[in-house]
Design a protein around this motif. Structure first.
Motif, PDB file in Angstrom:
ATOM      1  N   MET A   1      13.678 -10.892  -6.198  1.00  0.00           N
ATOM      2  CA  MET A   1      12.289 -10.953  -5.762  1.00  0.00           C
ATOM      3  C   MET A   1      12.204 -11.660  -4.409  1.00  0.00           C
ATOM      4  SD  MET A   1       9.038 -12.636  -7.726  1.00  0.00           S
ATOM      5  CE  MET A   1       9.546 -14.339  -7.491  1.00  0.00           C
ATOM      6  N   THR A   2      11.468 -11.081  -3.481  1.00  0.00           N
ATOM      7  CA  THR A   2      11.316 -11.639  -2.138  1.00  0.00           C
ATOM      8  C   THR A   2       9.841 -11.645  -1.762  1.00  0.00           C
ATOM      9  OG1 THR A   2      13.492 -10.784  -1.486  1.00  0.00           O
ATOM     10  CG2 THR A   2      11.964 -11.357   0.293  1.00  0.00           C
ATOM     11  N   ALA A 132       9.661   0.058   8.168  1.00  0.00           N
ATOM     12  CA  ALA A 132      11.109  -0.120   8.306  1.00  0.00           C
ATOM     13  C   ALA A 132      11.422  -1.536   8.788  1.00  0.00           C
ATOM     14  CB  ALA A 132      11.672   0.906   9.285  1.00  0.00           C
ATOM     15  N   ALA A 133      10.608  -2.043   9.707  1.00  0.00           N
ATOM     16  CA  ALA A 133      10.816  -3.408  10.207  1.00  0.00           C
ATOM     17  C   ALA A 133      10.580  -4.442   9.118  1.00  0.00           C
ATOM     18  CB  ALA A 133       9.894  -3.670  11.396  1.00  0.00           C
ATOM     19  N   VAL A 134       9.551  -4.246   8.311  1.00  0.00           N
ATOM     20  CA  VAL A 134       9.254  -5.189   7.232  1.00  0.00           C
ATOM     21  C   VAL A 134      10.354  -5.163   6.176  1.00  0.00           C
ATOM     22  CG1 VAL A 134       7.655  -5.704   5.334  1.00  0.00           C
ATOM     23  CG2 VAL A 134       6.779  -5.203   7.614  1.00  0.00           C
ATOM     24  N   LEU A 135      10.860  -3.993   5.865  1.00  0.00           N
ATOM     25  CA  LEU A 135      11.972  -3.911   4.906  1.00  0.00           C
ATOM     26  C   LEU A 135      13.200  -4.654   5.423  1.00  0.00           C
ATOM     27  CD1 LEU A 135      11.663  -0.212   3.699  1.00  0.00           C
ATOM     28  CD2 LEU A 135      11.415  -2.264   2.284  1.00  0.00           C
ATOM     29  N   ASP A 136      13.481  -4.533   6.704  1.00  0.00           N
ATOM     30  CA  ASP A 136      14.607  -5.268   7.281  1.00  0.00           C
ATOM     31  C   ASP A 136      14.368  -6.774   7.188  1.00  0.00           C
ATOM     32  OD1 ASP A 136      15.981  -2.975   7.877  1.00  0.00           O
ATOM     33  OD2 ASP A 136      15.494  -2.974  10.015  1.00  0.00           O
ATOM     34  N   ALA A 137      13.125  -7.189   7.429  1.00  0.00           N
ATOM     35  CA  ALA A 137      12.791  -8.615   7.331  1.00  0.00           C
ATOM     36  C   ALA A 137      12.927  -9.104   5.896  1.00  0.00           C
ATOM     37  CB  ALA A 137      11.378  -8.855   7.840  1.00  0.00           C
ATOM     38  N   THR A 159      -0.079  -3.043   4.542  1.00  0.00           N
ATOM     39  CA  THR A 159      -0.476  -3.573   3.240  1.00  0.00           C
ATOM     40  C   THR A 159      -0.876  -2.436   2.306  1.00  0.00           C
ATOM     41  OG1 THR A 159      -1.201  -5.654   4.239  1.00  0.00           O
ATOM     42  CG2 THR A 159      -2.050  -5.141   2.050  1.00  0.00           C
ATOM     43  N   CYS A 160      -1.632  -1.482   2.829  1.00  0.00           N
ATOM     44  CA  CYS A 160      -1.986  -0.307   2.015  1.00  0.00           C
ATOM     45  C   CYS A 160      -0.740   0.479   1.632  1.00  0.00           C
ATOM     46  CB  CYS A 160      -2.945   0.593   2.793  1.00  0.00           C
ATOM     47  SG  CYS A 160      -4.618  -0.064   2.994  1.00  0.00           S
ATOM     48  N   HIS A 161       0.113   0.711   2.593  1.00  0.00           N
ATOM     49  CA  HIS A 161       1.321   1.509   2.352  1.00  0.00           C
ATOM     50  C   HIS A 161       2.176   0.917   1.236  1.00  0.00           C
ATOM     51  CE1 HIS A 161       5.055   3.685   3.161  1.00  0.00           C
ATOM     52  NE2 HIS A 161       5.666   2.513   3.283  1.00  0.00           N
ATOM     53  N   PHE A 162       2.427  -0.374   1.316  1.00  0.00           N
ATOM     54  CA  PHE A 162       3.329  -0.997   0.345  1.00  0.00           C
ATOM     55  C   PHE A 162       2.715  -1.133  -1.042  1.00  0.00           C
ATOM     56  CE2 PHE A 162       5.520  -2.859   4.173  1.00  0.00           C
ATOM     57  CZ  PHE A 162       6.730  -2.222   3.962  1.00  0.00           C
ATOM     58  N   THR A 163       1.398  -1.203  -1.128  1.00  0.00           N
ATOM     59  CA  THR A 163       0.747  -1.432  -2.421  1.00  0.00           C
ATOM     60  C   THR A 163       0.112  -0.179  -3.020  1.00  0.00           C
ATOM     61  OG1 THR A 163      -1.296  -2.162  -1.339  1.00  0.00           O
ATOM     62  CG2 THR A 163       0.329  -3.856  -1.872  1.00  0.00           C
ATOM     63  N   GLY A 164       0.358   0.978  -2.412  1.00  0.00           N
ATOM     64  CA  GLY A 164      -0.095   2.228  -3.001  1.00  0.00           C
ATOM     65  C   GLY A 164      -1.547   2.583  -2.739  1.00  0.00           C
ATOM     66  N   GLY A 190      13.359  -4.075  -7.971  1.00  0.00           N
ATOM     67  CA  GLY A 190      13.400  -2.621  -8.096  1.00  0.00           C
ATOM     68  C   GLY A 190      12.804  -1.890  -6.913  1.00  0.00           C
ATOM     69  N   GLY A 191      12.222  -2.628  -5.971  1.00  0.00           N
ATOM     70  CA  GLY A 191      11.659  -2.006  -4.773  1.00  0.00           C
ATOM     71  C   GLY A 191      10.152  -1.891  -4.773  1.00  0.00           C
ATOM     72  N   ASP A 192       9.485  -2.189  -5.908  1.00  0.00           N
ATOM     73  CA  ASP A 192       8.025  -2.149  -5.943  1.00  0.00           C
ATOM     74  C   ASP A 192       7.446  -3.363  -5.230  1.00  0.00           C
ATOM     75  OD1 ASP A 192       8.009   0.207  -7.411  1.00  0.00           O
ATOM     76  OD2 ASP A 192       7.950  -0.832  -9.342  1.00  0.00           O
ATOM     77  N   TRP A 193       6.212  -3.194  -4.725  1.00  0.00           N
ATOM     78  CA  TRP A 193       5.534  -4.259  -3.996  1.00  0.00           C
ATOM     79  C   TRP A 193       4.240  -4.642  -4.706  1.00  0.00           C
ATOM     80  CZ3 TRP A 193       7.123  -6.340   0.833  1.00  0.00           C
ATOM     81  CH2 TRP A 193       8.243  -5.724   1.403  1.00  0.00           C
ATOM     82  N   GLU A 194       3.868  -5.913  -4.556  1.00  0.00           N
ATOM     83  CA  GLU A 194       2.632  -6.429  -5.139  1.00  0.00           C
ATOM     84  C   GLU A 194       1.948  -7.330  -4.120  1.00  0.00           C
ATOM     85  OE1 GLU A 194       1.212  -9.236  -8.927  1.00  0.00           O
ATOM     86  OE2 GLU A 194       3.342  -8.994  -8.443  1.00  0.00           O
ATOM     87  N   LEU A 195       0.631  -7.177  -3.992  1.00  0.00           N
ATOM     88  CA  LEU A 195      -0.139  -8.055  -3.115  1.00  0.00           C
ATOM     89  C   LEU A 195      -0.525  -9.307  -3.888  1.00  0.00           C
ATOM     90  CD1 LEU A 195      -1.610  -8.531  -0.396  1.00  0.00           C
ATOM     91  CD2 LEU A 195      -3.603  -7.373  -1.410  1.00  0.00           C
ATOM     92  N   LEU A 196      -0.049 -10.471  -3.421  1.00  0.00           N
ATOM     93  CA  LEU A 196      -0.362 -11.726  -4.087  1.00  0.00           C
ATOM     94  C   LEU A 196      -1.634 -12.364  -3.552  1.00  0.00           C
ATOM     95  CD1 LEU A 196       3.174 -13.394  -4.264  1.00  0.00           C
ATOM     96  CD2 LEU A 196       2.007 -12.021  -6.013  1.00  0.00           C
ATOM     97  N   ALA A 197      -1.887 -12.202  -2.257  1.00  0.00           N
ATOM     98  CA  ALA A 197      -3.068 -12.824  -1.652  1.00  0.00           C
ATOM     99  C   ALA A 197      -3.358 -12.151  -0.325  1.00  0.00           C
ATOM    100  CB  ALA A 197      -2.850 -14.315  -1.447  1.00  0.00           C
TER     101      ALA A 197
END
Length: 209
Positions: A1-2, A132-137, A159-164, A190-197
């Motif tokens: 988890m990151t 792609a840049a965020v995934l590298d980060a 933010t929209c892209h990663f959270t569906g 597993g590669g899924d993303w969640e918006l925490l705040a």
């Protein structure tokens, strides 16, 4: 988890009038510098912070550099994190756009991805480069926290892209991004993303999410 803290740069001289600032390389205002210092305070007390990256534009560099220094980490710039090119809308307010090309502005408001601003970058291309840049980060800070300093429109699209969420809804889903704030995203193993705040307060006092 990151955890990825996807953060908007500090205030610039165009902030007060809400002028569209894409590739114009503006500095921070005095208030923007103070916002960057507050973010640096947060970075200094976040022991899990493992990577600091930013857009190559001055306003993003000036926001990220104090945070990297405060955390004792290298500051890596990435031109894939620059703001969208707003074309003919660069430097204009929404009201000025409506006067110049009302039909085009109305189409943009209805669907900013399908009908970008005249001469502007295709938001789908911006999502491709930015994600792609965020995934590298995220990989650079795997298992900890990555700080990524970018820009308002790109941040909301990503933010929209990663959270569906449909990216065409970015203006309605996230109408405002605070300076030196933004989206706190969690990337699961597993590669899924969640918006925490969204728009949390990040200071030396700690985190508020």
């Amino acid at each position: 988890m990151t955890i990825v803290a996807l953060i908007r740069h500090g205030e610039t001289p165009w902030h007060a009038e809400n002028r569209y600032c894409g590739r114009t390389d503006l500095p921070l205002t005095g208030n923007g510098e103070r916002q960057a210092e507050a973010l640096a305070g947060w970075a200094a007390v976040t022991p899990a912070l493992r990577a600091v990256r930013s857009s190559t534009l001055t306003r993003a560099i000036r926001t990220a550099a104090p945070a990297a220094a405060g955390a004792g980490l290298p500051h890596v710039t990435d031109d894939r994190l620059v703001e969208l090119d707003f074309g003919e809308a660069e430097g204009l307010t929404s009201a000025e756009m409506e006067l110049r090309w009302p039909k085009e502005r109305a189409a943009f408001v209805a669907d900013p991805v399908g009908d970008p601003l005249p001469g502007g970058e295709d938001p789908r291309a911006a999502i491709a480069r930015g994600s792609a840049a965020v995934l590298d980060a995220a990989l650079a800070g795997a298992g900890g926290v990555s700080l990524v300093v970018c820009h308002s429109t790109l941040l909301r699209l990503l933010t929209c892209h990663f959270t569906g969420v449909d990216p065409s809804e970015y203006r309605r889903a996230y109408p405002k991004v605070g300076n030196a704030s933004g989206a706190i995203l969690r990337r699961m193993d597993g590669g899924d993303w969640e918006l925490l705040a969204f728009n949390p307060v990040l200071t030396r006092a700690g985190v508020a999410w």
